[in-house]
Scaffold this motif. Sequence first.
Motif, short mmCIF file in Angstrom:
data_model
loop_
_atom_site.label_atom_id
_atom_site.label_comp_id
_atom_site.label_asym_id
_atom_site.label_seq_id
_atom_site.Cartn_x
_atom_site.Cartn_y
_atom_site.Cartn_z
N ILE A 43 80.90 -8.28 -18.04
CA ILE A 43 79.98 -9.21 -17.38
C ILE A 43 78.52 -8.41 -17.46
N LEU A 46 76.34 -7.12 -14.21
CA LEU A 46 77.09 -7.09 -13.10
C LEU A 46 77.06 -5.86 -12.07
N GLY A 50 76.92 -7.07 -6.23
CA GLY A 50 76.99 -8.54 -6.68
C GLY A 50 78.51 -8.93 -6.34
N THR A 56 83.49 -14.15 -4.61
CA THR A 56 84.23 -13.75 -5.76
C THR A 56 85.71 -13.84 -5.45
N VAL A 191 74.85 -13.55 -15.91
CA VAL A 191 74.19 -12.87 -14.71
C VAL A 191 73.20 -11.88 -15.09
N HIS A 200 67.66 -9.07 -9.17
CA HIS A 200 68.76 -8.67 -8.62
C HIS A 200 68.99 -8.74 -7.19
N VAL A 209 76.89 -14.52 -10.09
CA VAL A 209 78.24 -13.72 -9.96
C VAL A 209 79.32 -14.67 -9.42
N ALA A 212 80.64 -16.55 -12.55
CA ALA A 212 81.23 -15.26 -13.46
C ALA A 212 82.62 -15.28 -13.02
N ALA A 238 81.41 -4.06 -16.41
CA ALA A 238 79.82 -4.26 -16.66
C ALA A 238 79.28 -3.22 -17.66
#
Length: 308
Positions: A43, A46, A50, A56, A191, A200, A209, A212, A238
């Motif tokens: 990602i 990322l 995040g 998530t 992202v 960010h 995020v 993702a 990442a």
Amino acid sequence: MKYLLFLSLFILSFHLQAQPGAAQPNVARPGAAQPRHVIVIGIDGLSPDGIQKASTPVLDSLIKSGAYSFNAKAVYPSSSSPNWASMITGTSPAHHEIWSNEWKRTDMANRSYCGGANGQLFPTIFRVVREKMPQATIATFYDWDDFGRLLEDDVCTVKEDRKGEDDTAQRAAGYIAKEKPVFTFIHLDHVDHAGHESGHGTPVYYASVSKADSLIGQVMNAVRRAGMTNETVVIVTADHGGINKGHGGTTPAEINIPWIISGKGIRKNVRLQQPIDTFDTAVTVAHLFRATPPACWTGKPVLEALQK
């Protein structure tokens, strides 16, 4: 005098460890479980922050069922090309010489890497898997056009530059469910876009995020549909983090990246203490497949994550 001698030996030892060939030999652990499939999901942009602050549930499940670090390291400069290249070549820019996003294949026209011919790419994990398993199905789907120039054109069964994160994830999931590839690499870019456009640590960034996470969920559902769950290892990581609306520097927010591994033969709910560099990813994949890394790779397999 003794102090100077000790200091000289220490410096020599450090220098030797940093040279090509430092990759640990890929010796299988007795009784270690070998997966039939490995999927790496990268990602772009990322950060550990995040994952810790966005919703998530899929990544949380992978962490609980696997091993993870929120303190893995990108290479400097913390920009995309040097770090994606390091992730797939098992070494740093000091050796593969991809230092910026401006790098082009013509830059290496008169250079030789790892004993190859002039103009030949530094060997990637895709080539290593292909040489280990000549008949294997190897697939990569990427959302950033320039990712494709970092890996060979002749080793993947499928190498596709897709249009956006949704198309990339859907195509990868469909291919996994139907073809059950031995090795799959998936790159998602949105992202990083959120980081550049909104910053960010902003609500927009955290929402990207979460998206993702849902796209990773599509891939995991495909693994289940294909009946591959008990024979697959998934790595999520990442290329770099970010600060404000950018990256490329040496701050912890830019350099620290997540590294999550889950699946067959992987320890469960373990926060890894072993130092992890992004170029350890390729060496770990090689280790999982019992493939020998090239002598010019300098990374190490993340053995702490593996069941004994």
